[in-house]
Design a protein around this motif. Structure first.
Motif, PDB file in Angstrom:
ATOM      1  N   ASN A 193       0.483   7.124   6.642  1.00 61.72           N
ATOM      2  CA  ASN A 193      -0.419   6.147   6.025  1.00 61.72           C
ATOM      3  C   ASN A 193      -0.382   6.234   4.509  1.00 61.72           C
ATOM      4  O   ASN A 193      -0.583   5.252   3.817  1.00 61.72           O
ATOM      5  CB  ASN A 193      -1.863   6.358   6.520  1.00 61.72           C
ATOM      6  CG  ASN A 193      -1.999   5.956   7.982  1.00 61.72           C
ATOM      7  OD1 ASN A 193      -0.992   5.721   8.651  1.00 61.72           O
ATOM      8  ND2 ASN A 193      -3.213   5.873   8.476  1.00 61.72           N
ATOM      9  N   THR A 194      -0.132   7.425   3.993  1.00 62.55           N
ATOM     10  CA  THR A 194      -0.084   7.568   2.528  1.00 62.55           C
ATOM     11  C   THR A 194       1.335   7.377   1.996  1.00 62.55           C
ATOM     12  O   THR A 194       1.531   7.289   0.797  1.00 62.55           O
ATOM     13  CB  THR A 194      -0.557   8.966   2.097  1.00 62.55           C
ATOM     14  OG1 THR A 194       0.376   9.935   2.582  1.00 62.55           O
ATOM     15  CG2 THR A 194      -1.935   9.284   2.620  1.00 62.55           C
TER      16      THR A 194
ATOM     17  N   ASN B 277      -0.082  12.149  10.956  1.00 62.81           N
ATOM     18  CA  ASN B 277       0.323  10.752  10.736  1.00 62.81           C
ATOM     19  C   ASN B 277      -0.434  10.127   9.578  1.00 62.81           C
ATOM     20  O   ASN B 277       0.133   9.350   8.808  1.00 62.81           O
ATOM     21  CB  ASN B 277       0.102   9.926  12.011  1.00 62.81           C
ATOM     22  CG  ASN B 277       1.108  10.303  13.082  1.00 62.81           C
ATOM     23  OD1 ASN B 277       2.147  10.887  12.789  1.00 62.81           O
ATOM     24  ND2 ASN B 277       0.796   9.992  14.326  1.00 62.81           N
ATOM     25  N   TYR B 278      -1.701  10.475   9.473  1.00 64.59           N
ATOM     26  CA  TYR B 278      -2.486   9.901   8.383  1.00 64.59           C
ATOM     27  C   TYR B 278      -1.884  10.291   7.026  1.00 64.59           C
ATOM     28  O   TYR B 278      -1.609   9.442   6.193  1.00 64.59           O
ATOM     29  CB  TYR B 278      -3.953  10.361   8.473  1.00 64.59           C
ATOM     30  CG  TYR B 278      -4.748   9.924   7.260  1.00 64.59           C
ATOM     31  CD1 TYR B 278      -5.123   8.595   7.107  1.00 64.59           C
ATOM     32  CD2 TYR B 278      -5.090  10.836   6.249  1.00 64.59           C
ATOM     33  CE1 TYR B 278      -5.824   8.169   5.984  1.00 64.59           C
ATOM     34  CE2 TYR B 278      -5.783  10.420   5.122  1.00 64.59           C
ATOM     35  CZ  TYR B 278      -6.148   9.088   4.998  1.00 64.59           C
ATOM     36  OH  TYR B 278      -6.826   8.673   3.878  1.00 64.59           O
ATOM     37  N   TRP B 279      -1.663  11.573   6.851  1.00 64.08           N
ATOM     38  CA  TRP B 279      -1.198  12.030   5.538  1.00 64.08           C
ATOM     39  C   TRP B 279       0.264  11.695   5.281  1.00 64.08           C
ATOM     40  O   TRP B 279       0.639  11.343   4.165  1.00 64.08           O
ATOM     41  CB  TRP B 279      -1.410  13.543   5.382  1.00 64.08           C
ATOM     42  CG  TRP B 279      -2.841  13.857   5.058  1.00 64.08           C
ATOM     43  CD1 TRP B 279      -3.737  14.511   5.844  1.00 64.08           C
ATOM     44  CD2 TRP B 279      -3.558  13.488   3.873  1.00 64.08           C
ATOM     45  NE1 TRP B 279      -4.958  14.590   5.248  1.00 64.08           N
ATOM     46  CE2 TRP B 279      -4.878  13.965   4.017  1.00 64.08           C
ATOM     47  CE3 TRP B 279      -3.237  12.793   2.711  1.00 64.08           C
ATOM     48  CZ2 TRP B 279      -5.863  13.793   3.051  1.00 64.08           C
ATOM     49  CZ3 TRP B 279      -4.208  12.612   1.734  1.00 64.08           C
ATOM     50  CH2 TRP B 279      -5.497  13.107   1.900  1.00 64.08           C
TER      51      TRP B 279
ATOM     52  N   ARG C 161      -2.913  12.843  14.713  1.00 62.07           N
ATOM     53  CA  ARG C 161      -3.668  11.882  13.902  1.00 62.07           C
ATOM     54  C   ARG C 161      -3.715  12.354  12.433  1.00 62.07           C
ATOM     55  O   ARG C 161      -3.511  11.556  11.511  1.00 62.07           O
ATOM     56  CB  ARG C 161      -5.092  11.741  14.447  1.00 62.07           C
ATOM     57  CG  ARG C 161      -5.910  10.752  13.639  1.00 62.07           C
ATOM     58  CD  ARG C 161      -7.320  10.637  14.137  1.00 62.07           C
ATOM     59  NE  ARG C 161      -7.408   9.951  15.418  1.00 62.07           N
ATOM     60  CZ  ARG C 161      -8.550   9.474  15.915  1.00 62.07           C
ATOM     61  NH1 ARG C 161      -9.665   9.603  15.253  1.00 62.07           N
ATOM     62  NH2 ARG C 161      -8.569   8.883  17.097  1.00 62.07           N
TER      63      ARG C 161
ATOM     64  N   LYS D 238     -10.209  10.265  10.211  1.00 66.33           N
ATOM     65  CA  LYS D 238      -8.792   9.948   9.998  1.00 66.33           C
ATOM     66  C   LYS D 238      -7.920  11.193  10.072  1.00 66.33           C
ATOM     67  O   LYS D 238      -6.767  11.147  10.486  1.00 66.33           O
ATOM     68  CB  LYS D 238      -8.605   9.305   8.618  1.00 66.33           C
ATOM     69  CG  LYS D 238      -9.268   7.941   8.466  1.00 66.33           C
ATOM     70  CD  LYS D 238      -8.810   7.322   7.152  1.00 66.33           C
ATOM     71  CE  LYS D 238      -9.584   6.057   6.820  1.00 66.33           C
ATOM     72  NZ  LYS D 238     -10.931   6.362   6.264  1.00 66.33           N
ATOM     73  N   SER D 239      -8.477  12.306   9.600  1.00 71.54           N
ATOM     74  CA  SER D 239      -7.687  13.541   9.605  1.00 71.54           C
ATOM     75  C   SER D 239      -8.649  14.726   9.569  1.00 71.54           C
ATOM     76  O   SER D 239      -9.856  14.536   9.399  1.00 71.54           O
ATOM     77  CB  SER D 239      -6.760  13.585   8.394  1.00 71.54           C
ATOM     78  OG  SER D 239      -7.518  13.783   7.228  1.00 71.54           O
TER      79      SER D 239
END
Lengths: 391, 254
Positions: free
Chosen positions: A264-265, A259-261, A256, A80-81
Motif C-alpha cells: 500500500n505504501t 501487505n500494508y507497509w 495484512r 491496517k497493520s
C-alpha cells in the motif's frame, strides 16, 4: 592405423569433451570472462540486497507478531497493520475467555507516544505493552538488564540501535514518556520497527498508564485455542460475540501488516523493481558476453558441426559455459552479499539472507544465465558447416 | 567410370555418388556448379580431386562430405544413403563415416593435440576401453608422440595438419576427405603430410579423397580425378597410365 577400429569394437567408455570445450572457451578470453562475471556479480548482489531488504522489511514489520504466536488476534475494526494502534473497548478479553474452546487470552497494548530526550527534544515512538506477568510475550534478545528489572516502576526496554534517536546513552538512562519519567531498565538487540519510529517495551499495566488508557483496555487480544482444528469455529463465535472487532489468524494479521507497509505504501514495489532491474541487467550482460564469446568461437563450432556433432552437442557447450559463468558469478556475488550483510548488521539497514533466499538466488542466477544463452544458441544453430572448407 | 569399375578389382566402393548436380540460386541468378557427377571411392586408395578454381571441386567435396545436399543425384557412404536426410541426419552420417582434414587445420586452439583427438572421439560417440590411450596412439601413429600435450599455437603447420589427420582417423571412419591438406605447408611438411595420407589410405577399410592444387602431391595418388566446369573431365590411375602424371592435371588448376 587400424588399432582404433579394433578397440572401438570392444566397447568401453567415452570421455565427454563438451564441458571441457566450454570451460576452455570461457577461460580463454579472460577479459570477456571478467565482464561476464562483473555482470553476474552485480546482478546477484543487487537481487540479494533487494530481496534481503524485502525479507528484512517483512521481519521488521512482523517483529512482534512473529514472537507472539497466538492462534487468533482480536483487533480493533479497520486495523491496517500491527503498528496502527487503536484501542479495544476493554471487555473483549472476558468475552473471549468465556467462548468455548479458548484456552488462554493475552493482552497487548500498542500506542504512539512521545519521548522527551534527556538533553531536550522530542521523538515519537511506539510503546508496546506486554502481558508477561500472565505468561504472555516478554521482551526478547535482551543484551543488558533483565525482565526482572523491568518489574521496577517506570522502566522500559529499548533496542540498542535506537539510543541515538532517543538521545540516551544506554541502560540506566532517564527520559520522559508523555510527561512521565522513565528509566531504561533493559536493552534489546535487533528489534526494530519498519518505520523510523523506535519501539519501547514495558509491562502492559505501565503502558496503559503511560498511554492514558483505562485499566481494561488493550490494542490486541491474543487468543490461544485448545484444539487447533477448531480455530475457524472459534473465530466465527468470537466474530459473532464481538461485532466491533476483527478476528484474524496469526498469518492473516501478519499478511495484512506486511501487505500494508510493502504494497500500500509502495515500499515493497520499489524493492521488487530493484531486484527485477538486477535480473534484467544480469541477463543483458551475460547474453551479450556469451553471444560475443560464441561469435569468437564460431569457426570451432562450425568444425564441430562438420565433424558430425549434433546441434544438441553444441548447445551443451554453450549451456555449460552459461552454467559455469552462473556458478562462479553466484559464488562471488553471494560472498560479496554476505560481506555487505555483515557490514550492515549493526546498522538500521536490515538485509536478511535466509537459506531459502540463497537457494532461490542460485536458481535465479542459473536461470538468468541459461536464458542469456538463448541468443548464442540461435547464432550457432544457423552455422553453415560448409564454411570450414577453403573454397 | 568404366575404367574405375575395371580397376576396382572387385572392391566395393565405400562412397558412391551418382548424377550429382548442384544448382545455386534461382531464376536469372541460377548457377549450376555440378552438372551430373559420378564418383566412386574405393577402399585402400588415395584419390586426388583436382581442377581449376570455380570448377566445383569444393562443392563436390562438401556434397560428398554430407555437409551440403545435392540438388539431384544419389550418394551412399559405407552403404548408407545420404539422400533425403535432414541436417541432423547428415551430421549423424558424417559422425559415423567421414573424417575431415581441413586446409587451415581447424584445430581447437584452447585444446591440446591430445584433447583435439579426444573431441573427435567424443563427437563420434565411439566407446573405447581407454579413449585417452587411443587418442595418444593416434598421435603416435602420425609421429607426434612428443607433442601430445602441446597446444596448437605451439605446433608448426605440418604438426597441426598431422594432428588434424589423427583427429580425422579417430573412430576409424570409412572415408577421409581432405581439403587442400598441403596448401598451407612448406614442401617438407607438405611431403610428410602426403606420405601420411598415402599410408592412411592403404588401410583396406578406408578410402581417402584429397582436393588439391599442389602438383607435388601427384606422386602419392592412386587415382587422379580432374573436374572442370562441373563435370569430370578425366579420371585416371597413374599406375595404369604413368603418362597421366606427365601432363600434370594440376596445371589446369589455376
Amino acid at each position: 592405423m587400424a588399432s582404433q577400429a579394433n578397440a572401438g569394437a570392444q566397447g568401453g567408455k567415452i570421455i565427454k569433451m563438451a564441458p571441457r570445450i566450454a570451460y576452455r572457451n570461457l577461460f580463454h578470453d579472460r577479459l570477456s570472462l571478467l565482464v561476464t562475471l562483473v555482470g553476474i556479480v552485480f546482478s546477484v548482489l543487487l537481487v540479494a540486497v533487494q530481496c534481503g531488504l524485502y525479507i528484512g522489511s517483512e521481519k521488521k514489520i512482523a517483529a512482534v507478531l512473529d514472537q507472539a504466536p497466538a492462534d487468533l488476534w482480536i483487533v480493533p475494526l479497520g486495523t491496517k497493520s500491527f503498528d496502527d494502534p487503536a484501542l479495544l473497548t476493554g471487555h473483549e478479553k472476558y468475552v473471549a475467555l468465556s467462548t468455548p474452546g479458548v484456552s488462554r487470552v493475552e493482552e497487548m497494548m500498542v500506542s504512539f507516544a512521545r519521548w522527551r530526550k534527556p538533553e531536550g527534544g522530542k521523538k515519537a515512538f511506539i510503546l508496546v505493552g506486554l502481558d508477561w506477568k500472565n505468561g504472555g510475550l516478554k521482551p526478547w534478545n535482551l543484551v543488558e538488564g533483565s525482565i526482572d528489572t523491568l518489574a521496577t516502576p517506570n522502566t522500559v526496554a529499548i533496542d540498542k540501535s535506537y539510543f541515538k534517536d532517543l538521545g540516551i546513552e544506554g541502560n540506566g538512562s532517564h527520559a520522559e514518556i508523555n510527561g512521565q519519567r522513565v528509566t531504561v531498565g533493559a536493552v534489546t538487540k535487533g528489534i526494530r520497527s519498519f518505520t523510523t519510529l523506535p519501539l519501547a517495551f514495558t509491562p502492559i499495566d505501565r503502558a496503559r498508564k503511560l498511554a492514558g488508557a483505562s485499566i481494561n483496555q488493550a490494542t490486541y487480544q491474543l487468543v490461544s485455542v485448545k484444539d487447533k482444528d477448531q480455530i475457524e469455529d472459534i473465530r466465527q463465535a468470537l466474530e459473532k460475540r464481538l461485532p466491533n472487532t476483527e478476528v484474524l489468524t496469526q498469518q492473516e494479521f501478519r499478511d495484512r501488516s506486511v501487505n500494508y507497509w510493502l504494497f500500500n505504501t509502495g515500499a515493497g514495489a520499489a524493492l521488487i523493481a530493484g531486484a527485477a532491474l538486477g535480473i534484467i541487467v544480469g541477463i543483458v550482460i551475460v547474453a551479450q558476453t556469451l553471444y560475443a564469446s560464441t561469435k569468437d568461437h564460431l569457426a570451432e563450432f562450425a568444425t564441430l558441426r562438420a565433424l558430425g556433432a549434433s546441434a544438441s552437442y553444441i548447445h551443451i557447450v554453450i549451456l555449460v559455459q552459461a552454467i559455469l559463468s552462473a556458478i562462479i558469478g553466484y559464488a562471488l556475488g553471494f560472498t560479496l552479499s554476505m560481506g555487505l550483510i555483515s557490514l550492515t548488521k549493526d546498522t538500521t539497514l536490515t538485509i536478511v539472507m535466509t537459506p531459502k533466499l540463497a537457494v532461490a538466488l542460485f536458481l535465479l542466477t542459473l536461470g538468468m544465465c541459461i536464458l542469456a544463452a538463448i541468443s548464442a544458441i540461435f547464432k550457432v544453430t544457423r552455422i553453415d558447416p560448409a564454411g570450414v572448407f577453403s573454397g | 567410370m568404366a575404367q574405375n569399375q575395371s580397376a576396382s578389382g572387385g572392391r566395393k566402393p565405400l562412397l558412391e555418388a551418382r548424377g550429382i548436380k548442384k544448382v545455386f540460386g534461382t531464376g536469372a541468378g541460377e548457377i549450376t556448379v555440378l552438372k551430373g557427377v559420378d564418383v566412386d571411392l574405393l577402399p585402400g586408395e588415395l584419390t586426388l580431386l583436382m581442377g581449376p578454381s570455380g570448377s566445383g571441386k569444393t562443392t563436390l567435396l562438401s556434397i560428398l562430405g554430407c555437409i551440403l545436399s545435392a540438388t539431384t543425384g544419389t550418394l551412399s557412404i559405407a552403404g548408407e544413403e545420404a539422400v533425403g536426410l535432414d541436417a541432423e541426419g547428415l551430421a549423424d552420417l558424417r559422425r559415423r563415416n567421414i573424417g575431415f582434414v581441413f586446409q587451415q587445420y581447424n584445430l581447437f586452439p584452447t585444446m591440446t593435440a591430445h584433447e583435439n583427438v579426444l573431441i573427435a572421439l567424443d563427437v563420434r560417440g565411439v566407446p573405447l576401453p581407454d579413449p585417452k590411450a587411443s587418442a595418444r596412439t593416434a598421435l603416435e601413429e602420425v609421429g607426434l608422440s612428443h607433442r601430445i600435450d602441446t597446444f596448437p599455437k605451439k605446433l608448426s603447420g605440418g604438426e597441426k595438419q598431422r594432428v588434424a589427420i589423427a583427429r580425422s582417423l579417430a573412430g576409424a571412419p570409412a572415408v577421409i576427405l581432405a581439403d587442400e591438406p598441403t596448401a598451407a605447408l612448406d614442401s617438407e611438411n607438405g611431403k610428410a603430410v602426403m606420405e601420411l595420407l598415402a599410408t592412411v589410405s592403404k588401410d583396406p577399410t578406408r578410402a581417402v579423397l584429397a582436393v588439391t592444387h599442389d602438383h607435388r602431391t601427384l606422386k602419392y595418388a592412386d587415382r587422379i580425378i580432374l573436374i572442370e566446369d562441373g563435370i569430370i573431365s578425366s579420371d585416371e590411375r597413374p599406375k595404369d597410365n604413368p603418362a597421366a602424371l606427365d601432363h600434370d592435371p594440376a596445371s589446369h588448376a589455376h
